[in-house]
Scaffold this motif. Sequence first.
Motif, PDB file in Angstrom:
ATOM      1  N   CYS A 303      -7.085   5.211   9.375  1.00  0.00           N
ATOM      2  CA  CYS A 303      -6.663   6.684   9.329  1.00  0.00           C
ATOM      3  C   CYS A 303      -5.324   6.585   9.089  1.00  0.00           C
ATOM      4  O   CYS A 303      -4.547   5.682   9.350  1.00  0.00           O
ATOM      5  CB  CYS A 303      -6.880   7.259  10.680  1.00  0.00           C
ATOM      6  N   GLY A 304      -4.818   7.746   8.440  1.00  0.00           N
ATOM      7  CA  GLY A 304      -3.316   8.176   8.259  1.00  0.00           C
ATOM      8  C   GLY A 304      -2.564   7.114   7.618  1.00  0.00           C
ATOM      9  O   GLY A 304      -3.037   6.517   6.726  1.00  0.00           O
ATOM     10  N   THR A 305      -1.229   6.432   8.034  1.00  0.00           N
ATOM     11  CA  THR A 305      -0.389   5.506   7.314  1.00  0.00           C
ATOM     12  C   THR A 305      -1.282   4.279   7.153  1.00  0.00           C
ATOM     13  O   THR A 305      -1.122   3.653   6.344  1.00  0.00           O
ATOM     14  CB  THR A 305       0.409   5.249   8.381  1.00  0.00           C
ATOM     15  N   SER A 306      -2.372   3.966   8.373  1.00  0.00           N
ATOM     16  CA  SER A 306      -2.990   2.521   8.199  1.00  0.00           C
ATOM     17  C   SER A 306      -3.887   2.596   6.939  1.00  0.00           C
ATOM     18  O   SER A 306      -4.172   1.622   6.313  1.00  0.00           O
ATOM     19  CB  SER A 306      -3.779   2.358   9.440  1.00  0.00           C
ATOM     20  N   ILE A 349      -7.948  -1.076   9.704  1.00  0.00           N
ATOM     21  CA  ILE A 349      -6.684  -1.151  10.452  1.00  0.00           C
ATOM     22  C   ILE A 349      -6.087  -0.230  11.264  1.00  0.00           C
ATOM     23  O   ILE A 349      -6.560   1.031  10.922  1.00  0.00           O
ATOM     24  CB  ILE A 349      -6.016  -1.077   8.948  1.00  0.00           C
ATOM     25  N   GLN A 351      -2.638   0.540  13.826  1.00  0.00           N
ATOM     26  CA  GLN A 351      -1.547   0.373  14.731  1.00  0.00           C
ATOM     27  C   GLN A 351      -1.948   0.364  16.054  1.00  0.00           C
ATOM     28  O   GLN A 351      -1.519  -0.540  16.910  1.00  0.00           O
ATOM     29  CB  GLN A 351      -0.435   1.261  14.420  1.00  0.00           C
ATOM     30  N   SER A 352      -2.068   1.562  16.576  1.00  0.00           N
ATOM     31  CA  SER A 352      -2.232   1.782  18.165  1.00  0.00           C
ATOM     32  C   SER A 352      -3.715   0.967  18.654  1.00  0.00           C
ATOM     33  O   SER A 352      -3.780   0.574  19.830  1.00  0.00           O
ATOM     34  CB  SER A 352      -2.746   3.232  18.375  1.00  0.00           C
ATOM     35  N   GLY A 353      -4.644   0.734  17.857  1.00  0.00           N
ATOM     36  CA  GLY A 353      -5.992   0.072  18.056  1.00  0.00           C
ATOM     37  C   GLY A 353      -6.778   1.053  18.965  1.00  0.00           C
ATOM     38  O   GLY A 353      -7.924   0.711  19.536  1.00  0.00           O
ATOM     39  N   THR A 355      -7.326   4.675  17.997  1.00  0.00           N
ATOM     40  CA  THR A 355      -7.760   5.745  17.099  1.00  0.00           C
ATOM     41  C   THR A 355      -9.420   5.982  17.154  1.00  0.00           C
ATOM     42  O   THR A 355     -10.068   5.295  16.707  1.00  0.00           O
ATOM     43  CB  THR A 355      -7.263   5.558  15.693  1.00  0.00           C
ATOM     44  N   VAL A 401       6.538   8.438  16.298  1.00  0.00           N
ATOM     45  CA  VAL A 401       5.467   9.088  15.840  1.00  0.00           C
ATOM     46  C   VAL A 401       5.102   8.523  14.726  1.00  0.00           C
ATOM     47  O   VAL A 401       3.797   8.288  14.225  1.00  0.00           O
ATOM     48  CB  VAL A 401       5.229  10.282  16.245  1.00  0.00           C
ATOM     49  N   SER A 403       4.672   6.219  11.731  1.00  0.00           N
ATOM     50  CA  SER A 403       4.646   4.825  11.490  1.00  0.00           C
ATOM     51  C   SER A 403       5.416   4.193  10.501  1.00  0.00           C
ATOM     52  O   SER A 403       5.748   4.641   9.341  1.00  0.00           O
ATOM     53  CB  SER A 403       3.065   4.309  11.191  1.00  0.00           C
ATOM     54  N   GLN A 410       1.330  -4.366   8.807  1.00  0.00           N
ATOM     55  CA  GLN A 410       0.204  -4.332   8.108  1.00  0.00           C
ATOM     56  C   GLN A 410      -0.183  -4.893   6.706  1.00  0.00           C
ATOM     57  O   GLN A 410      -0.976  -5.790   6.357  1.00  0.00           O
ATOM     58  CB  GLN A 410      -0.830  -2.860   8.293  1.00  0.00           C
ATOM     59  N   GLU A 491       5.610  14.672   7.406  1.00  0.00           N
ATOM     60  CA  GLU A 491       5.574  14.400   9.007  1.00  0.00           C
ATOM     61  C   GLU A 491       6.831  14.671   9.544  1.00  0.00           C
ATOM     62  O   GLU A 491       6.999  15.227  10.709  1.00  0.00           O
ATOM     63  CB  GLU A 491       5.313  12.949   9.414  1.00  0.00           C
ATOM     64  N   ALA A 605       0.637  13.567  16.789  1.00  0.00           N
ATOM     65  CA  ALA A 605       0.822  12.481  18.042  1.00  0.00           C
ATOM     66  C   ALA A 605       0.607  10.981  17.493  1.00  0.00           C
ATOM     67  O   ALA A 605       0.119  10.994  16.231  1.00  0.00           O
ATOM     68  CB  ALA A 605      -0.205  12.873  19.005  1.00  0.00           C
ATOM     69  N   LYS A 606       0.857  10.160  18.071  1.00  0.00           N
ATOM     70  CA  LYS A 606       1.093   8.866  17.625  1.00  0.00           C
ATOM     71  C   LYS A 606      -0.351   8.164  17.731  1.00  0.00           C
ATOM     72  O   LYS A 606      -0.937   7.441  16.770  1.00  0.00           O
ATOM     73  CB  LYS A 606       1.852   8.027  18.453  1.00  0.00           C
ATOM     74  N   VAL A 608      -4.228   9.047  18.066  1.00  0.00           N
ATOM     75  CA  VAL A 608      -5.181   9.935  18.119  1.00  0.00           C
ATOM     76  C   VAL A 608      -6.584   9.592  18.638  1.00  0.00           C
ATOM     77  O   VAL A 608      -7.380   8.757  17.958  1.00  0.00           O
ATOM     78  CB  VAL A 608      -5.258  10.540  16.496  1.00  0.00           C
TER      79      VAL A 608
HETATM   80  C1  G6P Z   1      -1.506   9.215  13.758  1.00  0.00           C
HETATM   81  C2  G6P Z   1      -0.363   8.738  13.901  1.00  0.00           C
HETATM   82  C3  G6P Z   1      -0.136   8.050  12.451  1.00  0.00           C
HETATM   83  C4  G6P Z   1      -1.157   6.819  12.188  1.00  0.00           C
HETATM   84  C5  G6P Z   1      -2.587   7.415  12.352  1.00  0.00           C
HETATM   85  C6  G6P Z   1      -3.475   6.424  12.538  1.00  0.00           C
HETATM   86  O1  G6P Z   1      -1.837  10.158  12.901  1.00  0.00           O
HETATM   87  O2  G6P Z   1       0.757   9.727  13.690  1.00  0.00           O
HETATM   88  O3  G6P Z   1       1.325   7.391  12.388  1.00  0.00           O
HETATM   89  O4  G6P Z   1      -1.181   6.275  11.096  1.00  0.00           O
HETATM   90  O5  G6P Z   1      -2.567   8.188  13.695  1.00  0.00           O
HETATM   91  O6  G6P Z   1      -3.196   5.575  13.492  1.00  0.00           O
HETATM   92  P1  G6P Z   1      -3.733   4.034  13.988  1.00  0.00           P
HETATM   93  O7  G6P Z   1      -2.984   3.797  15.449  1.00  0.00           O
HETATM   94  O8  G6P Z   1      -5.039   4.090  13.869  1.00  0.00           O
HETATM   95  O9  G6P Z   1      -2.762   3.320  12.935  1.00  0.00           O
END
Ligand code: G6P
Length: 611
Positions: A303-306, A349, A351-353, A355, A401, A403, A410, A491, A605-606, A608
């Motif tokens: 999702c998102g930047t990932s 992919i 960041q937070s692991g 989502t 927030v 990324s 990544q 953003e 939110a960072k 989700v």
């Molecule tokens: C949110 C964050 C984004 C991020 C996305 C996916 O929207 O604000 O910066 O890219 O979630 O999150 P993840 O932790 O799965 O990479």
Amino acid sequence: MCGIVAYIGPRQAYPIILKGLKRLEYRGYDSAGVALLNSGLKVYKKKGKVADLEETLVGKDLHATIGIGHTRWATHGEPSDRNAHPHVSANGKLSMIHNGIIENYGQLKQELENKGYTFSSDTDTEILLKFIEDIQINNKSGLEEAVRIALKRVVGAYVIVIIDEDNPDTLIAARKGSPLVIGIGKGEHFLASDATPIIEYTKEVVYVNDYELAIIKSDELILKNLGNEKVTPFIQKLDLELAAIEKGGYDHFMLKEIFEQPDTIFDCLRGRLDAEAGTITMAGVQNHIEQFKNANRIIIIACGTSWHAGLIAEYIFEELCRTPVEVEYASEFRYRNPVIHKGDVIIAISQSGETADTIVAIEKAKEHGAFIFGVVNAVGSSIARISHAGAYTHAGPEIGVASTKAFTGQLVVLMMIALKVAIEKKTIDQKRYLHLLNELQELPDKITLMLREKDAIRAVANKYKDATDSLYLGRGYNFPVALEGALKLKEISYIHAEGYPAAEMKHGPIALVQETLPVVFVATKDSYHEKIVSNIQEIKARKGKVIAVITAGDEIITKMADDVISVPEADEIVAPVLSTIPMQLLAYYIGVAKGYDVDKPRNLAKSVTVE
Ligand code: G6P
């Protein structure tokens, strides 16, 4: 989304909770609240950021050694004082914080209303709490039993923590789908959505699993499953230092994280890439190399930047490994009826692991027998644990927030995976392979050079900060970089920005081009260079303002563009790592020039953790 903190032990709970909430604000900042138990339940909550709550509590008696706190990202009900957590039961004895979404809240609410319950908020959380209370009263069961029965009826995702006025030495917590970490101190316990509120007190933590219930006293932690059987807590040591989650002299976390990139990329390569020996050591890939080599297809979900990192990986894997790649939004993938074969490799992919959509998409792919490889930044996170194998990005905690360093991490991990598979599969020749290893190794130094351009980028930002719309264009490997650039600007600066493939621009967005429209071209020297030069001319012919990210020394584009930002020369496969950084800085400086809180942009939110 939503951050939760709780404490039980000999210390004062409020300062620990408050500090923890500030660390977790990246997860949501619509409202904040605390509930404390000290000869009775006291609940304080406030719309706005944690600092707003803190201000209203000055002078109040906040003494208590047990308490819970919450910072909210609104799902059910607008951000307001009354929708803020913690919520309180009808009899005023129980108080609860919640991260997640109760999907069958409507049905539960109806049942409760039929019994005469009323609600003082619009939240699903208050409904769940009153549902628990109702079971407790009717079944004459203890709170623990009531929570267990209630959670069996709940559809959705949650972490909940409850305190009970009648039982002031116990916290009850449970998890399904949202993260919960318990820090184990000496005669005390700390609970939080991630480890950052905990590390200054203890490095021993337990990550609670889905469908587990925790009964926590100062000196005792009992974990049970929803069937009331005890589960042995798996205690892990945190590999995280306090300095990594502080601003370290920078104005914002986002700027700090942008400037950390030479180090984070170095850390990502360290111990893996040896350009002289011509090797890439990645156990997760090596142990499953046959799966990668024989994959009919790679499906990337994120999702998102990932997701943007996934798009760049698509170009790279297809080019180097000759394996077809599909890149999917996790939120779409999970609800389609996707065709997944046993031999498919799924790369998730995140960041937070944590989502929510990515987690469920992984579970769905797993059901079809696919092999799941996680590319994750947060060590020990849910996606890291549910993947069959994986590689960490090693970018360290990302707090801003938007990324930044996680994205470039990544890219580097994905590039290394592709190279390793390609050399094993013999779809790349040795000379190009070695050249690309060198290119990767040189990235940290090139990023350091790139960051020296910051003042030039700030000047461009100041020039265009009042724009209301913008276009970001790129081709090939730089097309997803353009998408990422547009996302960053949206953003952080709230300027409407659209990312497009530069050639496709003729099929619509060109209608928007006029003197007031800034068009950012990601136009580093690659095999598409001549083509993108033509696209720049098409914009200039219509009087659009062109800001071009170019390879240093590119005279042709310098002459055509209104403003240029140079990046060091690099092979087109690794160039996206470099061309992304000006996008990050441009968005950052525009956001700052407009006076916005770039670390906590509105509505975002960072992590989700709701779908
Ligand atoms: C949110 C964050 C984004 C991020 C996305 C996916 O929207 O604000 O910066 O890219 O979630 O999150 P993840 O932790 O799965 O990479």
